[in-house]
Design an enzyme around this catalytic site. Structure first.
Site, mmCIF file in Angstrom:
data_model
loop_
_atom_site.group_PDB
_atom_site.id
_atom_site.type_symbol
_atom_site.label_atom_id
_atom_site.label_comp_id
_atom_site.label_asym_id
_atom_site.label_seq_id
_atom_site.Cartn_x
_atom_site.Cartn_y
_atom_site.Cartn_z
ATOM 1 N N HIS A 1 0.828 -1.200 0.000
ATOM 2 C CA HIS A 1 0.000 0.000 0.000
ATOM 3 C C HIS A 1 0.869 1.259 0.000
ATOM 4 O O HIS A 1 0.550 2.245 -0.674
ATOM 5 C CB HIS A 1 -0.917 -0.031 1.232
ATOM 6 C CG HIS A 1 -1.766 1.180 1.396
ATOM 7 N ND1 HIS A 1 -1.552 2.102 2.396
ATOM 8 C CD2 HIS A 1 -2.821 1.646 0.687
ATOM 9 C CE1 HIS A 1 -2.444 3.073 2.300
ATOM 10 N NE2 HIS A 1 -3.222 2.822 1.273
ATOM 11 N N GLU B 1 2.027 1.840 -3.517
ATOM 12 C CA GLU B 1 0.937 2.397 -4.326
ATOM 13 C C GLU B 1 0.829 3.907 -4.130
ATOM 14 O O GLU B 1 0.652 4.662 -5.086
ATOM 15 C CB GLU B 1 -0.369 1.699 -3.955
ATOM 16 C CG GLU B 1 -1.620 2.308 -4.582
ATOM 17 C CD GLU B 1 -2.711 2.520 -3.564
ATOM 18 O OE1 GLU B 1 -3.253 3.649 -3.483
ATOM 19 O OE2 GLU B 1 -3.052 1.563 -2.839
ATOM 20 N N HIS B 2 0.949 4.369 -2.889
ATOM 21 C CA HIS B 2 0.910 5.816 -2.616
ATOM 22 C C HIS B 2 2.094 6.525 -3.265
ATOM 23 O O HIS B 2 1.942 7.580 -3.883
ATOM 24 C CB HIS B 2 0.934 6.056 -1.108
ATOM 25 C CG HIS B 2 -0.407 6.063 -0.466
ATOM 26 N ND1 HIS B 2 -0.930 7.158 0.167
ATOM 27 C CD2 HIS B 2 -1.361 5.103 -0.376
ATOM 28 C CE1 HIS B 2 -2.128 6.872 0.642
ATOM 29 N NE2 HIS B 2 -2.411 5.623 0.330
ATOM 30 N N GLU C 1 4.389 11.205 2.715
ATOM 31 C CA GLU C 1 3.381 10.168 2.470
ATOM 32 C C GLU C 1 3.265 9.214 3.651
ATOM 33 O O GLU C 1 2.194 8.676 3.913
ATOM 34 C CB GLU C 1 3.708 9.398 1.192
ATOM 35 C CG GLU C 1 2.491 8.863 0.474
ATOM 36 C CD GLU C 1 1.468 9.925 0.150
ATOM 37 O OE1 GLU C 1 0.261 9.598 0.112
ATOM 38 O OE2 GLU C 1 1.848 11.103 -0.080
ATOM 39 N N GLU D 1 -4.363 7.952 7.470
ATOM 40 C CA GLU D 1 -5.350 7.047 6.878
ATOM 41 C C GLU D 1 -5.662 5.888 7.822
ATOM 42 O O GLU D 1 -6.822 5.492 7.990
ATOM 43 C CB GLU D 1 -4.825 6.524 5.542
ATOM 44 C CG GLU D 1 -5.818 5.691 4.765
ATOM 45 C CD GLU D 1 -5.268 5.218 3.431
ATOM 46 O OE1 GLU D 1 -6.020 4.537 2.702
ATOM 47 O OE2 GLU D 1 -4.085 5.518 3.111
#
Length: 419
Positions: free
Chosen positions: A47, A50-51, A120, A127
């Site tokens: 993940h 992906e960011h 990030e 998140e």
């Protein structure tokens, strides 16, 4: 569907579904790698990668990536799941070349600048915090972990905060290098497009991808059990479930029909009995999750602290009652719901694009809605009973989050489920 399939020299599959009645194209690159392919000490790296793909390449800054796609009215996004990762866009038909150029760029030439990585990292931690503050979301992670404890299939897609805080640039780039190979990828597109043009463009932009990047993971091993967290909330969020069927199982569509009839809409058994007749919940539904080597069948309910004492026994009674099968009316209604949902989804180029990609990753063949409809229509009561017998043969999984004072002990719930 008017689908075509080509395979580049490096093994990348290019699949298209032409739709001449629209002026747009949805396209994306699906990678056959996800959370379950991570080592335990790197949970969340898929993940994180992906960011980071959107945070700048050798040719484009993060701002330039956003500006270029939005300058033509398009949009760009991505997601990570337990078994795959997707990077996708939607644009007007004349902007397909730009969209694929951006997708190819972020997958092959991202720079992973240290300052962008730190920014990030903070975003992902937020998140995770947001997910933890959303009980009707995080309860499904708790359920997954309880069903598949201490193994890759049970770990959260977002990762654990303590691991995300420590992930370095080298770990993220190594994961990309070690897992992203052309043979594990599908370039899928649906809309007003020309297959040969897209395949030629893919050869130019993605032909240099390395071919083989083996991805290994431990087999999924369902265990079941109990996980509950007492939290000061207005509602108790609860998921009760059992092992389901693997993707590709002959009875997988029967399981989906069963779930639709049981808890898939306002006419379903769960909605009518538990919400409409008894008023015990606001939200209740059942679901089926299929994986390459595992699966889950579950029921989600959000209820009040007082109501849970009545809710759980009723859920168990309804689960046991499924052993008697569905009525002909229930079976036909659920099959019609599934067929209609599938055919309605074909009105969306994004849905067609994703279905095409996922079907190729999982089954190795292009998506054929006619075949799916045929399989759904073939589901009969014998298939329904086989499905119930299989998932009732293993211990249940119970996950609960919220006020627990009136929730029965797990052993009592398990006793109720023994008919």
């Amino acid at each position: 569907m008017t689908s075509q399939l080509s395979t580049l020299a490096n093994g990348l599959r290019v699949a298209t579904d032409r739709v001449d009645t629209v002026d747009t194209v949805s396209l994306g690159i699906w990678v056959d790698v996800g959370t379950r392919h991570e080592p335990a000490d790197l949970n969340g790296v898929a993940h994180f990668l992906e960011h980071m793909a959107f945070k700048g390449t050798k040719r484009r800054s993060a701002l330039a990536i956003a500006e270029e796609i939005e300058a033509v009215g398009g949009h760009l996004n991505a997601y990570t799941s337990r078994e795959s990762t997707a990077y996708y866009a939607k644009v007007l038909k004349e902007d397909v070349s730009l969209a694929l150029d951006i997708l190819a760029d972020i997958l092959q030439h991202s720079t992973f600048e240290p300052e962008e990585l730190e920014r990030e990292r903070a975003v992902i931690l937020q998140e995770i915090g947001q997910a933890n503050d959303t009980p009707d979301d995080i309860i499904f992670d708790h359920f997954q972990e309880c069903a598949y404890p201490d193994q890759a299939m049970g770990r959260p897609v977002l990762g654990r905060p303590e691991i995300i805080r420590q992930l370095g640039r080298e770990a993220v780039t190594a994961y990309l290098h070690d897992h992203y190979g052309a043979q594990r990828m599908v370039l899928s597109a649906a809309g007003h497009l020309d297959h040969d043009h897209l395949a030629a463009l893919a050869e130019k932009l993605l032909g240099g991808l390395p071919s083989e990047r083996p991805a290994t993971t431990e087999p999924a091993c369902y265990a079941g059990g109990d996980r509950r967290e007492d939290r000061d909330l207005e509602q108790l969020h609860l998921v009760l479930g059992f092992p389901g069927l693997v993707l590709g199982d002959p009875d997988f569509y029967a399981a989906s029909v069963l779930s639709t009839a049981f808890g898939g809409g306002m006419s379903s058994r769960l909605f009518q009995e538990i919400r409409e007749k008894r008023g015990l919940v606001y939200t209740i539904h059942s679901f089926v999750h299929g994986y390459r080597d595992g699966g889950l069948f579950g029921i989600y309910a959000g209820t009040g602290e007082a109501e849970v004492a009545e809710l759980v026994p009723v859920l168990c009674e309804e689960a046991i009652r499924l052993e008697d099968g569905l009525t002909p009316i229930e079976l036909n209604r659920a099959k019609t719901q599934m067929k209609a949902g599938l055919l309605m989804s074909l009105e969306s180029t994004a849905a067609r694009c994703e279905q095409l990609a996922q079907h190729l990753l999982i089954h190795g063949t292009p998506f054929d809605p006619t075949e799916i409809v045929t399989r759904v229509e073939a589901v009969d009561d014998a298939a329904i009973r086989r499905v119930v017998a299989r998932w009732r043969s293993a211990p249940p999984t119970l996950a609960a989050l919220g006020p627990l004072s009136r929730l029965e002990e797990f052993d009592r719930v398990r006793e109720r489920l023994v008919s």
